[in-house]
Write an enzyme that holds these catalytic residues in place. Structure first.
Site, PDB file in Angstrom:
ATOM      1  N   GLY A 145       0.785  -1.235   0.000  1.00  0.00           N
ATOM      2  CA  GLY A 145       0.000   0.000   0.000  1.00  0.00           C
ATOM      3  C   GLY A 145       0.811   1.277   0.000  1.00  0.00           C
ATOM      4  O   GLY A 145       1.943   1.330  -0.496  1.00  0.00           O
ATOM      5  N   GLY A 272      -1.174  13.941  -1.787  1.00  0.00           N
ATOM      6  CA  GLY A 272      -0.838  12.705  -2.491  1.00  0.00           C
ATOM      7  C   GLY A 272      -0.261  11.663  -1.541  1.00  0.00           C
ATOM      8  O   GLY A 272      -0.146  11.902  -0.337  1.00  0.00           O
ATOM      9  N   HIS A 446     -38.869   5.092 -14.531  1.00  0.00           N
ATOM     10  CA  HIS A 446     -39.172   6.498 -14.260  1.00  0.00           C
ATOM     11  C   HIS A 446     -39.960   6.610 -12.966  1.00  0.00           C
ATOM     12  O   HIS A 446     -40.879   5.827 -12.766  1.00  0.00           O
ATOM     13  CB  HIS A 446     -40.003   7.075 -15.412  1.00  0.00           C
ATOM     14  CG  HIS A 446     -40.441   8.476 -15.146  1.00  0.00           C
ATOM     15  ND1 HIS A 446     -39.569   9.541 -15.233  1.00  0.00           N
ATOM     16  CD2 HIS A 446     -41.645   8.992 -14.771  1.00  0.00           C
ATOM     17  CE1 HIS A 446     -40.219  10.658 -14.933  1.00  0.00           C
ATOM     18  NE2 HIS A 446     -41.471  10.349 -14.645  1.00  0.00           N
TER      19      HIS A 446
HETATM   20  P1  NAI Z   1      -4.549  13.799  -4.874  1.00  0.00           P
HETATM   21  O1  NAI Z   1      -3.500  13.540  -5.862  1.00  0.00           O
HETATM   22  O2  NAI Z   1      -5.968  13.481  -5.176  1.00  0.00           O
HETATM   23  O3  NAI Z   1      -4.534  15.362  -4.495  1.00  0.00           O
HETATM   24  C1  NAI Z   1      -3.417  16.023  -3.999  1.00  0.00           C
HETATM   25  C2  NAI Z   1      -3.558  17.490  -4.357  1.00  0.00           C
HETATM   26  O4  NAI Z   1      -2.531  18.193  -3.694  1.00  0.00           O
HETATM   27  C3  NAI Z   1      -3.398  17.765  -5.833  1.00  0.00           C
HETATM   28  O5  NAI Z   1      -4.481  18.559  -6.280  1.00  0.00           O
HETATM   29  C4  NAI Z   1      -2.066  18.498  -5.914  1.00  0.00           C
HETATM   30  O6  NAI Z   1      -2.036  19.446  -6.959  1.00  0.00           O
HETATM   31  C5  NAI Z   1      -2.006  19.174  -4.561  1.00  0.00           C
HETATM   32  N1  NAI Z   1      -0.671  19.498  -4.087  1.00  0.00           N
HETATM   33  C6  NAI Z   1       0.442  18.721  -4.119  1.00  0.00           C
HETATM   34  N2  NAI Z   1       1.482  19.353  -3.521  1.00  0.00           N
HETATM   35  C7  NAI Z   1       1.012  20.546  -3.087  1.00  0.00           C
HETATM   36  C8  NAI Z   1       1.584  21.641  -2.385  1.00  0.00           C
HETATM   37  N3  NAI Z   1       2.857  21.619  -1.986  1.00  0.00           N
HETATM   38  N4  NAI Z   1       0.810  22.718  -2.112  1.00  0.00           N
HETATM   39  C9  NAI Z   1      -0.495  22.739  -2.505  1.00  0.00           C
HETATM   40  N5  NAI Z   1      -1.089  21.735  -3.164  1.00  0.00           N
HETATM   41  C10 NAI Z   1      -0.357  20.651  -3.446  1.00  0.00           C
HETATM   42  O7  NAI Z   1      -4.044  13.108  -3.525  1.00  0.00           O
HETATM   43  P2  NAI Z   1      -4.790  12.853  -2.146  1.00  0.00           P
HETATM   44  O8  NAI Z   1      -6.021  13.690  -2.041  1.00  0.00           O
HETATM   45  O9  NAI Z   1      -3.740  12.991  -1.119  1.00  0.00           O
HETATM   46  O10 NAI Z   1      -5.247  11.351  -2.269  1.00  0.00           O
HETATM   47  C11 NAI Z   1      -4.267  10.329  -2.435  1.00  0.00           C
HETATM   48  C12 NAI Z   1      -4.794   9.171  -3.209  1.00  0.00           C
HETATM   49  O11 NAI Z   1      -5.795   8.513  -2.493  1.00  0.00           O
HETATM   50  C13 NAI Z   1      -5.390   9.634  -4.521  1.00  0.00           C
HETATM   51  O12 NAI Z   1      -4.696   9.009  -5.557  1.00  0.00           O
HETATM   52  C14 NAI Z   1      -6.804   9.195  -4.469  1.00  0.00           C
HETATM   53  O13 NAI Z   1      -7.208   8.612  -5.686  1.00  0.00           O
HETATM   54  C15 NAI Z   1      -6.864   8.192  -3.334  1.00  0.00           C
HETATM   55  N6  NAI Z   1      -8.137   8.375  -2.655  1.00  0.00           N
HETATM   56  C16 NAI Z   1      -9.269   7.944  -3.257  1.00  0.00           C
HETATM   57  C17 NAI Z   1     -10.486   8.175  -2.687  1.00  0.00           C
HETATM   58  C18 NAI Z   1     -11.711   7.765  -3.413  1.00  0.00           C
HETATM   59  O14 NAI Z   1     -11.628   6.927  -4.295  1.00  0.00           O
HETATM   60  N7  NAI Z   1     -12.858   8.314  -3.111  1.00  0.00           N
HETATM   61  C19 NAI Z   1     -10.630   8.848  -1.403  1.00  0.00           C
HETATM   62  C20 NAI Z   1      -9.369   9.283  -0.885  1.00  0.00           C
HETATM   63  C21 NAI Z   1      -8.197   9.035  -1.487  1.00  0.00           C
END
Ligand code: NAI
Length: 468
Positions: A145, A272, A446
Site C-alpha cells: 500500500g 498525495g 421512471h
Molecule cells: P490527490 O492527488 O488526489 O490530491 C493532492 C492534491 O494536492 C493535488 O491537487 C495536488 O495538486 C495538490 N498538491 C500537491 N502538492 C502541493 C503543495 N505543496 N501545495 C499545494 N497543493 C499541493 O491526492 P490525495 O487527495 O492525497 O489522495 C491520495 C490518493 O488517495 C489519490 O490518488 C486518491 O485517488 C486516493 N483516494 C481515493 C479516494 C476515493 O476513491 N474516493 C478517497 C481518498 C483518497
C-alpha cells in the site's frame, strides 16, 4: 531453516486480502503477513471511516432541502461527536471482522508481523513478540500500500498539523481548518469538517479542481463547493506552516505571487501518497522500484524478481481500492493458469463530496489529446430530472462522450446525487462493448436518477428528449 510456503502475501489491504481469499479458494496454501490491522488503509483509515462519517453527516447538508419540503427539525441537528466516532469505528470493525472471518474460513494463515526480503526467495517476518519466522515462498505478492506524502514545510505533529490518518479519527472539530491540497482526500475531509462546523480553506497549487475531468464539469463542481462555503486558493504555493503561536500560521504565495497568510487551529496535509516500499529489503531480492519508490512491474504484474508480484498502491497508478483488488485477482488468475481479466480495465474514479463526482473512461479533453478530431458529446443536468427534483437534490450534470464513427462510448463524467452508483451503468456498457445505439433503447425506470444517464446518451446520439 526457512519454512516452505506456496503463496506469501505481504500486506492485508484490498489487494492483499483479496488475493489471499481468491488464492485460497483456488487451492493454494496461503500465508498473509500483516503488521497492523487486516483491511489496510481502505478499511481502517480511508474509504470506510470517511464514508461512515460522510453518510452520518449528510443530513446536515440536507436541512435547507428539508425546510423546502416542509420538514423542520425542532431546534436544529446536534452532532454528538463521540457517537459519530463510535459509529465509524463500528463500521470498520464489522468489515474488518468480516474479512478476518472469511480468511479464517478459507484457511489462510495470518502471520502478524513485519515482512521483509532477506535474500532472493527468502522472507523474514518479525512479530511484535520478537519471534522471527523465515519463509521460503514459491510466489510472493507485495501489497503493502501507501502512506500520506509528507511536506517538509508543513511538518506533521499529529495534533495540529495532521494527515488524513489522524483526521478520520475526528480528534476535534477545529474552528478553522486549512487543507493543503484540494485533491480527493482534501475535498472529502473538507466536506466532512465543513458540515461539522469548521471554516475550511484550501491551498492548492493547480489552477482548479479535478484535473482528471473536463473544465466544464470541474468548474461546476468548484462553484457548488464554493456555494457550500469551502474557500479555495488556487495556483497557491505553500511557503511554511508555523505552529509556535496559539493558532497555526500558514504562509503561502497566492496566484499573483504575493505573500499571504492564514490562521487555523488545524492543518491537514493531503498532497498525495507515497508507496510503502521502503524497509521491505527489496534490494536484497533484486526487486526494482522507480525514482518515487513504486515497485516496477511488467507482464502479469511481475516485479523484476522471478516469482514476486506487486499489486495496488505500492506499484502506483490510480490509488484506488477497487483497482488494487482487480490487480490482485488478476495476479491470482495468472498463478492459477487461468485467463486473466482485462489488462486495461475501465476504472471508475469517485469522489464522495456533495454532489458526488464519478468518472470512467476518457474525458472530452483526453480524447482530443489522443487525436480524436470529432466526438459525440451529450450532457444532461440533474435539475431537469424528476427524481432529483422530487428529492430537492438537483446540483450537477451527466456528460457522456462517444466516437462519432464507431458509436463507441469513450467515457462519462457524472457530478450529482448517487454519481458513485450511476457511473456503473456506463462502466458495464463500456466493458461489454455496448454502443450508443444499443443504450438508446434500454428502458430506464421512471422516475429515477439513472434517467439522467439515459438522457445524456440520447443527447450524445443527437436525439435529446427532455432538453432543447
Ligand atoms: P490527490 O492527488 O488526489 O490530491 C493532492 C492534491 O494536492 C493535488 O491537487 C495536488 O495538486 C495538490 N498538491 C500537491 N502538492 C502541493 C503543495 N505543496 N501545495 C499545494 N497543493 C499541493 O491526492 P490525495 O487527495 O492525497 O489522495 C491520495 C490518493 O488517495 C489519490 O490518488 C486518491 O485517488 C486516493 N483516494 C481515493 C479516494 C476515493 O476513491 N474516493 C478517497 C481518498 C483518497
Amino acid at each position: 531453516m526457512a519454512e516452505s510456503c506456496e503463496v506469501l502475501i505481504i500486506g492485508g489491504g484490498p489487494a492483499g486480502y483479496a488475493a489471499a481469499l481468491q488464492a485460497a479458494r483456488k487451492g493454494f496454501a496461503v500465508t498473509l503477513v500483516e503488521k497492523e490491522a487486516i483491511g489496510g488503509t481502505c478499511l481502517n483509515r480511508g474509504c470506510i471511516p470517511t464514508k461512515a462519517l460522510l453518510s452520518a453527516t449528510e443530513p446536515l447538508d440536507r436541512q435547507e432541502a428539508w425546510g423546502e419540503m416542509g420538514l423542520r427539525p425542532q431546534g436544529g441537528l446536534f452532532v454528538d461527536t463521540d457517537a459519530l466516532r463510535s459509529f465509524s469505528s463500528r463500521c470498520v470493525e464489522k468489515l474488518v471482522g468480516g474479512v478476518e472471518f472469511l480468511l479464517e474460513k478459507r484457511k489462510v494463515r495470518i502471520l502478524r508481523g513485519e515482512g521483509r526480503f532477506a535474500a532472493p526467495g527468502l522472507v523474514t517476518v518479525a512479530g511484535a513478540d520478537g519471534i522471527v519466522t523465515e519463509l521460503a515462498p514459491e510466489r510472493v505478492l507485495i501489497a503493502t500500500g501507501s502512506r500520506s506524502h509528507a511536506l517538509s514545510m508543513a511538518a506533521e505533529d499529529g495534533e495540529r498539523v495532521v494527515s488524513s490518518d489522524r483526521l478520520v479519527t475526528v480528534p476535534s472539530v477545529p474552528e478553522r481548518l486549512v487543507i493543503i491540497g484540494a485533491g480527493v482526500i482534501g475535498l472529502e475531509l473538507g466536506t466532512l469538517y465543513r458540515r461539522l462546523g469548521s471554516k475550511v480553506t484550501f491551498i492548492e497549487m493547480l489552477p482548479g479542481l479535478f484535473p482528471f475531468c473536463d473544465n466544464d464539469v470541474a468548474a461546476h463542481a468548484s462553484a457548488a463547493f464554493r456555494k457550500q462555503g469551502l474557500v479555495f486558493n488556487f495556483k497557491a504555493a505553500l511557503t511554511e506552516v508555523q505552529t509556535a503561536g496559539p493558532a497555526c500560521k500558514i504562509i503561502f504565495k497566492n496566484a499573483k505571487g504575493e505573500d499571504q497568510f492564514l490562521e487555523a487551529e488545524m492543518v491537514l496535509v493531503a498532497v498525495g501518497r507515497d508507496p510503502k516500499s521502503d524497509g521491505l529489503g527489496l534490494e536484497k531480492a533484486g526487486i526494482e522500484t522507480n525514482e518515487r519508490g513504486f515497485v516496477k512491474t511488467g507482464e502479469h504484474w511481475q516485479t523484476t524478481a522471478p516469482g514476486v508480484y506487486a499489486a495496488g498502491d505500492v506499484r502506483g497508478g490510480l490509488m484506488l481500492a477497487h483497482k488494487a483488488t482487480h490487480e490482485a485477482l488478476a495476479v491470482v488468475s495468472h498463478w492459477a493458469g487461468e485467463a486473466e481479466p482485462m489488462e486495461k480495465p475501465y476504472i471508475p474514479n469517485v469522489v464522495y463530496t456533495h454532489p458526488e463526482l464519478a468518472v470512467v473512461g476518457l474525458t472530452e479533453s483526453q480524447a482530443k489529446a489522443q487525436g480524436a478530431a470529432r466526438l459525440k458529446a451529450g450532457k444532461f443536468p440533474f435539475r431537469a430530472n424528476g427524481r432529483a427534483i422530487t428529492a430537492s437534490d438537483e446540483e450537477g450534470l451527466v456528460k457522456i462522450i462517444a466516437d462519432p464513427t464507431t458509436d463507441e462510448i469513450l467515457g462519462a463524467q457524472i457530478l450529482g446525487p448517487s454519481a458513485s452508483e450511476l457511473v456503473h451503468i456506463i462502466s458495464v456498457a463500456m466493458s461489454s462493448g455496448a454502443r450508443l445505439k444499443d443504450l438508446r433503447h434500454v428502458i430506464f425506470a421512471h422516475p429515477t436518477l439513472s434517467e439522467t444517464v439515459h438522457e445524456a446518451i440520447l443527447a450524445a446520439a443527437g436525439e435529446p428528449l427532455h432538453q432543447l
